[in-house]
Design an enzyme around this catalytic site. Structure first.
Site, PDB file in Angstrom:
ATOM      1  N   PRO A 174       0.825  -1.207   0.000  1.00 42.09           N
ATOM      2  CG  PRO A 174       0.278  -0.738   2.237  1.00 42.09           C
ATOM      3  CD  PRO A 174       1.135  -1.646   1.380  1.00 42.09           C
ATOM      4  CD1 TRP A 175      -2.453   4.240  -1.120  1.00 46.04           C
ATOM      5  CD2 TRP A 175      -1.952   5.391   0.729  1.00 46.04           C
ATOM      6  NE1 TRP A 175      -3.632   4.477  -0.438  1.00 46.04           N
ATOM      7  CE2 TRP A 175      -3.352   5.189   0.697  1.00 46.04           C
ATOM      8  CE3 TRP A 175      -1.421   6.108   1.811  1.00 46.04           C
ATOM      9  CZ2 TRP A 175      -4.218   5.654   1.700  1.00 46.04           C
ATOM     10  CZ3 TRP A 175      -2.280   6.569   2.805  1.00 46.04           C
ATOM     11  CH2 TRP A 175      -3.658   6.339   2.744  1.00 46.04           C
ATOM     12  CE  LYS A 199      -0.012  -3.264  -7.705  1.00 45.84           C
ATOM     13  NZ  LYS A 199       0.235  -1.826  -7.443  1.00 45.84           N
ATOM     14  N   PRO A 200       4.508  -2.394  -6.016  1.00 44.79           N
ATOM     15  CG  PRO A 200       5.988  -0.648  -6.505  1.00 44.79           C
ATOM     16  CD  PRO A 200       5.650  -2.059  -6.893  1.00 44.79           C
ATOM     17  CD  GLU A 202      -2.336   1.995  -7.734  1.00 45.45           C
ATOM     18  OE1 GLU A 202      -1.621   1.103  -7.228  1.00 45.45           O
ATOM     19  OE2 GLU A 202      -3.575   1.954  -7.720  1.00 45.45           O
ATOM     20  CB  SER A 252      -8.520  -1.449   0.983  1.00 50.52           C
ATOM     21  OG  SER A 252      -8.602  -1.949  -0.334  1.00 50.52           O
ATOM     22  CB  ALA A 254     -12.295  -3.389  -1.648  1.00 51.83           C
ATOM     23  CD  GLU A 273      -0.763  -8.603   8.203  1.00 52.92           C
ATOM     24  OE1 GLU A 273      -1.545  -7.971   8.947  1.00 52.92           O
ATOM     25  OE2 GLU A 273      -0.153  -9.618   8.560  1.00 52.92           O
ATOM     26  CB  CYS A 307      -3.667  -0.686   9.289  1.00 49.31           C
ATOM     27  SG  CYS A 307      -1.939  -1.076   9.458  1.00 49.31           S
ATOM     28  CD  GLU A 405      -8.745   1.174   7.385  1.00 50.19           C
ATOM     29  OE1 GLU A 405      -9.057   0.764   6.266  1.00 50.19           O
ATOM     30  OE2 GLU A 405      -7.704   0.825   7.978  1.00 50.19           O
TER      31      GLU A 405
HETATM   32  P1  NAD Z   1      -5.441  -0.498  -1.632  1.00 51.88           P
HETATM   33  O1  NAD Z   1      -6.096  -1.781  -1.313  1.00 51.88           O
HETATM   34  O2  NAD Z   1      -6.152   0.492  -2.438  1.00 51.88           O
HETATM   35  O3  NAD Z   1      -4.073  -0.773  -2.385  1.00 51.88           O
HETATM   36  C1  NAD Z   1      -3.107  -1.655  -1.853  1.00 51.88           C
HETATM   37  C2  NAD Z   1      -2.403  -2.348  -2.978  1.00 51.88           C
HETATM   38  O4  NAD Z   1      -3.316  -3.260  -3.582  1.00 51.88           O
HETATM   39  C3  NAD Z   1      -1.943  -1.404  -4.090  1.00 51.88           C
HETATM   40  O5  NAD Z   1      -0.674  -1.812  -4.544  1.00 51.88           O
HETATM   41  C4  NAD Z   1      -2.991  -1.606  -5.164  1.00 51.88           C
HETATM   42  O6  NAD Z   1      -2.522  -1.338  -6.453  1.00 51.88           O
HETATM   43  C5  NAD Z   1      -3.309  -3.080  -4.984  1.00 51.88           C
HETATM   44  N1  NAD Z   1      -4.592  -3.508  -5.515  1.00 51.88           N
HETATM   45  C6  NAD Z   1      -5.756  -2.812  -5.564  1.00 51.88           C
HETATM   46  N2  NAD Z   1      -6.712  -3.563  -6.152  1.00 51.88           N
HETATM   47  C7  NAD Z   1      -6.150  -4.755  -6.465  1.00 51.88           C
HETATM   48  C8  NAD Z   1      -6.628  -5.931  -7.112  1.00 51.88           C
HETATM   49  N3  NAD Z   1      -7.876  -6.036  -7.555  1.00 51.88           N
HETATM   50  N4  NAD Z   1      -5.780  -6.959  -7.251  1.00 51.88           N
HETATM   51  C9  NAD Z   1      -4.514  -6.874  -6.818  1.00 51.88           C
HETATM   52  N5  NAD Z   1      -4.001  -5.782  -6.239  1.00 51.88           N
HETATM   53  C10 NAD Z   1      -4.807  -4.726  -6.049  1.00 51.88           C
HETATM   54  O7  NAD Z   1      -4.958   0.064  -0.241  1.00 51.88           O
HETATM   55  P2  NAD Z   1      -4.206   1.439   0.015  1.00 51.88           P
HETATM   56  O8  NAD Z   1      -5.250   2.481  -0.141  1.00 51.88           O
HETATM   57  O9  NAD Z   1      -2.943   1.517  -0.748  1.00 51.88           O
HETATM   58  O10 NAD Z   1      -3.780   1.279   1.548  1.00 51.88           O
HETATM   59  C11 NAD Z   1      -4.638   1.545   2.568  1.00 51.88           C
HETATM   60  C12 NAD Z   1      -5.215   0.274   3.136  1.00 51.88           C
HETATM   61  O11 NAD Z   1      -4.183  -0.596   3.547  1.00 51.88           O
HETATM   62  C13 NAD Z   1      -6.026   0.546   4.378  1.00 51.88           C
HETATM   63  O12 NAD Z   1      -7.242  -0.171   4.370  1.00 51.88           O
HETATM   64  C14 NAD Z   1      -5.136   0.069   5.504  1.00 51.88           C
HETATM   65  O13 NAD Z   1      -5.792  -0.281   6.678  1.00 51.88           O
HETATM   66  C15 NAD Z   1      -4.425  -1.047   4.871  1.00 51.88           C
HETATM   67  N6  NAD Z   1      -3.165  -1.305   5.573  1.00 51.88           N
HETATM   68  C16 NAD Z   1      -3.081  -2.394   6.395  1.00 51.88           C
HETATM   69  C17 NAD Z   1      -1.905  -2.671   7.101  1.00 51.88           C
HETATM   70  C18 NAD Z   1      -1.808  -3.865   7.997  1.00 51.88           C
HETATM   71  O14 NAD Z   1      -0.715  -4.190   8.439  1.00 51.88           O
HETATM   72  N7  NAD Z   1      -2.886  -4.557   8.291  1.00 51.88           N
HETATM   73  C19 NAD Z   1      -0.818  -1.828   6.942  1.00 51.88           C
HETATM   74  C20 NAD Z   1      -0.923  -0.727   6.103  1.00 51.88           C
HETATM   75  C21 NAD Z   1      -2.111  -0.485   5.425  1.00 51.88           C
END
Ligand code: NAD
Length: 503
Positions: A174-175, A199-200, A202, A252, A254, A273, A307, A405
């Site tokens: 995630p970011w 894949k970091p 975007e 996330s 989703a 996670e 998180c 959240e």
């Molecule tokens: P995000 O789910 O939008 O993106 C995370 C990653 O998933 C990105 O690299 C994105 O490109 C990828 N992604 C999105 N859709 C995908 C798909 N269909 N298939 C495969 N990969 C996909 O999350 P975000 O907005 O970058 O980060 C915030 C979220 O991360 C929050 O919900 C937060 O709670 C969670 N988070 C959890 C922890 C933990 O340790 N539990 C730590 C940090 C962040």
């Protein structure tokens, strides 16, 4: 509970005359990193990388395709036997060398992270420090693995348990902590003898690409591969790829669902996670001043884009007034600003326009629902995606702001009367990542911690982490553990070999 006037804080501190955080020489190659080299491909579609404190584009990276993922997975497959054959000491030495290399570039990595996320330099430095410690811990832990004893458990048959790497791991990050969340996966994945494709996000690829650039000569080709791109294309291909043995995502809920669905086709292992909505349960015998000052950090670290953030207070009605007064006092003095604006900046912007809109949308709806704003409550002036550190009080049970959240600088405060009620309401969220209990009563501390449905429970503290202890959630927060020997186990498989030794 006290009534406190609406206040949006002191505004955003700027740094008009300060030098830029990074120069073009600090940037990593804006390419994919595959099979030990940065790829120079045909002209591709590019993704803008934005500094969220200024809204300026600071780099452009290629938008990875399914073919880019396939090429990286092929490199990881080709590299896996050689890496897996190394004995733990050899892989450990590589991980220590990685940690040393990072330690030699702490300042650069912190500035890059702050430029890409807007987070204060103090937060970025902490991220880099924890990144290095994660590699050092895993470098040590892999040399000291434990397991059940070999022995005869069936007559004349000797059982031996082997711990093997899984093969190729797909990692999606995630970011919010781009480098640190990558390290939480990469260090145990590599220590355990797997190769990987990461894949970091975007939105925040820069420190992951810089990591690859810095350690390229330390890892054999194919062991570490980085593909930029969007989740729905590059991420989805990585999750479904038949040659990827496990997919590990921090993101996330989703995205977690999407990844688990995509992984089902090949029945690969899944490690998730996901989100959090951490309750902070404050009993009448707790110290309200200590709790308020801890929440200044635990609620607003990384601008609440965390998180485990202490975002949902359940405080006993008898001390709610004093607690809220102290919390609002703490929150009003938080220093908000660009990372360049000073070493004392504590809160930066939201990572993107879309996330800023999401967070401010929660605040508008909460106000429309009649939730009272005790501090902050909305956007701060741009440029940049700044939101005022906010405390929402008189939050009714079940209100959206206290269930969903928000992932921003927002703490909600609810009150309770009975211990039983506090536990029930704390657990009444679909997420189960972390929680805290505040009490001086040892019986209550243990009894409540034991009944809370969260992967981490702090007592009289919040958001303190260490590489030795596991991090991960229950329920909608996913499964699998980061950090600790449990993460190392997650990236291995056990094999039972049984020898018949009857004469
Ligand atoms: P995000 O789910 O939008 O993106 C995370 C990653 O998933 C990105 O690299 C994105 O490109 C990828 N992604 C999105 N859709 C995908 C798909 N269909 N298939 C495969 N990969 C996909 O999350 P975000 O907005 O970058 O980060 C915030 C979220 O991360 C929050 O919900 C937060 O709670 C969670 N988070 C959890 C922890 C933990 O340790 N539990 C730590 C940090 C962040």
């Amino acid at each position: 509970m006290t009534t406190t006037a609406h206040h949006t804080g002191a505004g955003v501190r700027r740094a008009a005359d300060a030098p830029p955080l990074i120069t073009s020489a600090d940037l990593p190659p804006a390419r994919h990193f595959v099979d030990g080299a940065f790829l120079d491909g045909a002209p591709e579609r590019l993704i803008d990388v934005v500094d969220p404190s200024t809204e300026e584009v600071i780099a452009r990276v290629p938008e990875g395709t399914a073919e880019d993922i396939d090429r990286a997975v092929a490199a990881a497959v080709a590299g896996k036997d050689r890496w897996a054959r190394l004995v733990p000491r050899e892989r450990s030495e590589v991980l220590h060398a990685v940690a040393d290399r990072l330690a030699g570039h702490t300042d650069l990595l912190a500035r890059l992270e702050s430029a890409n996320t807007g987070k204060p330099l103090a937060v970025s430095r902490d991220d880099v420090g924890m990144t290095i410690d994660t590699f050092r811990f895993m470098a040590g832990a892999v040399r000291a693995s434990t397991s059940m004893a070999a022995g005869d458990y069936a007559e004349h048959h000797l059982s031996v348990i082997l711990r093997e790497p899984l093969g190729v791991i797909g990692v999606i990050t995630p970011w919010n902590y781009p480098l640190l969340m990558a390290a939480w996966k990469l260090a145990p994945v590599l220590a355990a003898g797997n190769t990987l494709v990461i894949k970091p996000s975007e939105q925040t690829p820069l420190t992951t690409l810089k990591f690859a650039e810095l350690v390229a000569d330390l890892l054999p080709p194919g062991v570490l591969n980085v593909v930029n791109g969007h989740g729905a294309v590059a991420g989805a291909r990585l999750a479904e790829h038949p040659d990827v043995n496990m997919i590990a995502l921090t993101g996330s809920v989703a995205s977690g669902r999407a990844v688990a669905r995509a992984a089902a086709g090949s029945l690969k292992r899944v490690h998730l996670e996901l989100g959090g909505k951490a309750p902070v349960v404050i009993f009448p015998d707790a110290d309200p001043a200590a709790a308020a000052s801890a929440l200044r950090v635990a609620g607003f670290w990384n601008a609440g884009q965390e998180c485990g953030a202490a975002c949902r207070v359940l405080v006993h009605e008898s001390i709610a007034g004093e607690f809220v007064e102290r919390l609002v006092g703490e929150v009003r003095t938080l220093a908000v600003g660009e990372p360049r604006a000073g070493e004392d900046i504590e809160v930066g912007p939201m990572v993107s326009r879309a996330h800023f809109d999401r967070v401010t949308g929660f605040l508008e709806r909460a106000k429309a629902e009649g939730v009272r704003v005790a501090a902050g409550g909305g956007a701060l002036e741009g440029p940049g995606f700044f939101v005022a550190p906010t405390v929402l009080v008189d939050v009714p049970e079940g209100a959206e702001a206290a269930r969903e959240e928000i992932f921003g600088p927002v703490i909600t405060v609810e009150t309770f009367t009975e211990e039983e009620e506090a536990v029930r309401r704390a657990n009444d969220v679909p997420l189960g990542l972390s929680a805290s209990v505040w009490t001086e009563n040892a019986r209550r501390a243990h009894a409540v911690a034991a009944r809370l449905d969260f992967g981490t429970v702090w007592v009289n503290s919040h958001l303190v982490l260490a590489s030795e202890v596991p991090w991960g959630g229950f329920k909608g927060s996913g499964y699998g553990r980061d950090l600790s020997v449990y993460a190392l186990d997650d990236y291995t498989r056990t094999k039972h070999v049984m020898h018949n030794h009857e004469r």
